[in-house]
Design a protein around this motif. Structure first.
Motif, PDB file in Angstrom:
ATOM      1  N   ARG A  43       0.833  -1.151  -0.063  1.00  0.00           N
ATOM      2  CA  ARG A  43      -0.081  -0.031   0.113  1.00  0.00           C
ATOM      3  C   ARG A  43       0.915   1.380   0.006  1.00  0.00           C
ATOM      4  N   SER A  44       0.768   2.021   1.051  1.00  0.00           N
ATOM      5  CA  SER A  44       1.522   3.150   1.038  1.00  0.00           C
ATOM      6  C   SER A  44       2.791   3.009   2.064  1.00  0.00           C
ATOM      7  N   GLN A  45       3.306   1.853   2.111  1.00  0.00           N
ATOM      8  CA  GLN A  45       4.393   1.608   2.990  1.00  0.00           C
ATOM      9  C   GLN A  45       5.357   0.904   2.237  1.00  0.00           C
ATOM     10  N   ILE A  46       6.551   1.400   2.431  1.00  0.00           N
ATOM     11  CA  ILE A  46       7.902   0.756   2.013  1.00  0.00           C
ATOM     12  C   ILE A  46       8.595  -0.108   3.013  1.00  0.00           C
ATOM     13  N   ILE A  47       8.911  -1.340   2.882  1.00  0.00           N
ATOM     14  CA  ILE A  47       9.640  -2.329   3.766  1.00  0.00           C
ATOM     15  C   ILE A  47      11.180  -2.460   3.377  1.00  0.00           C
TER      16      ILE A  47
END
Length: 244
Positions: free
Chosen positions: A213-217
């Motif tokens: 979604r709107s998150q980078i890991i």
């Protein structure tokens, strides 16, 4: 003392106070006045168009107090509070003001506060200028009185923390801490490898493991892509996606 120019804005709802501080700024060679505002609301509108280094900011004003306004400022913008009420001193320092001037103050007191700001900005600029790049493969950063060579390929992400930056590296559990602004660092990094995705984060695009979604890991750390940077990041994702 550094010969840098510090851009500034004066904010006060009292016309006499505005004019007095303006006269003090004009006497001070390293200060450059960009605007004087009679309210925090007016100053906020101006700063959206033209950010500055320093605010001389009254505390007790209608609609929005100086303390409330200071919490809305970018990390790079610093504050010297000006007020007739000494009970605000502790609260002023809690929001990390560079200094606190109690009205009525004379030019000598003003100059002491301005010099404190000049020293702070000079230290930041000196530290920033000590970054040296070798074909943008390395950065040299000052940390704990040492110059450390940072290999850009080893950087996972940069995290802004007030006046400092944490540099998170591969295979290192603790970050390197250095006095620097994220804005300056962003200008020095190669766009092809690094992208600012949040007010407080610049990530290594090569080390992005997952996007959810709107998150980078990266390295089990979740970093939110804020609205301001989302379009540019999605452009990067789409350009490198096999699902087009």
């Amino acid at each position: 003392m550094s010969s840098i120019k510090i851009t500034c804005v004066i904010v006060d709802d009292e016309p006499m106070a505005l004019n007095l501080v303006e006269s003090y700024v004009e006497k001070t060679p390293f200060l450059e006045l960009k605007q004087k505002c009679s309210s925090a609301i007016e100053a906020l509108a101006f700063l959206k168009k033209e950010p500055v280094d320093l605010l001389f900011l009254d505390i007790q004003m209608p609609d929005l107090t100086g303390i409330e306004f200071s919490k809305m400022l970018p990390k790079e913008t610093r504050v010297v509070f000006t007020t007739a009420f000494d009970q605000y001193a502790l609260e002023g320092f809690k929001v990390e003001a560079l200094d606190y001037l109690l009205k009525p103050f004379d030019y000598a007191e003003f100059l002491a506060a301005a010099n404190k700001a000049n020293t702070w900005f000079s230290l930041v600029k000196t530290n920033q200028q000590e970054i040296v790049s070798e074909e943008k493969e390395f950065l040299f950063v000052k940390s704990e009185y040492k110059q450390l060579r940072i290999k850009l390929a080893d950087v996972l992400y940069f995290e802004g923390l007030k006046d400092y930056i944490k540099i998170w590296l591969k295979d290192q559990p603790k970050p390197i801490l250095t006095l620097m602004s994220l804005k300056f660092l962003q200008e020095e990094l190669p766009d092809s490898h690094f992208m600012r995705v949040h007010r407080s984060f610049i990530v290594s695009l090569k080390n992005v493991e997952e996007i959810e979604r709107s998150q980078i890991i990266i390295n089990n750390q979740r970093i939110t892509v804020s609205e301001q940077y989302k379009a540019k990041f999605l452009e990067f994702v789409n350009k490198n996606s096999l699902l087009n």
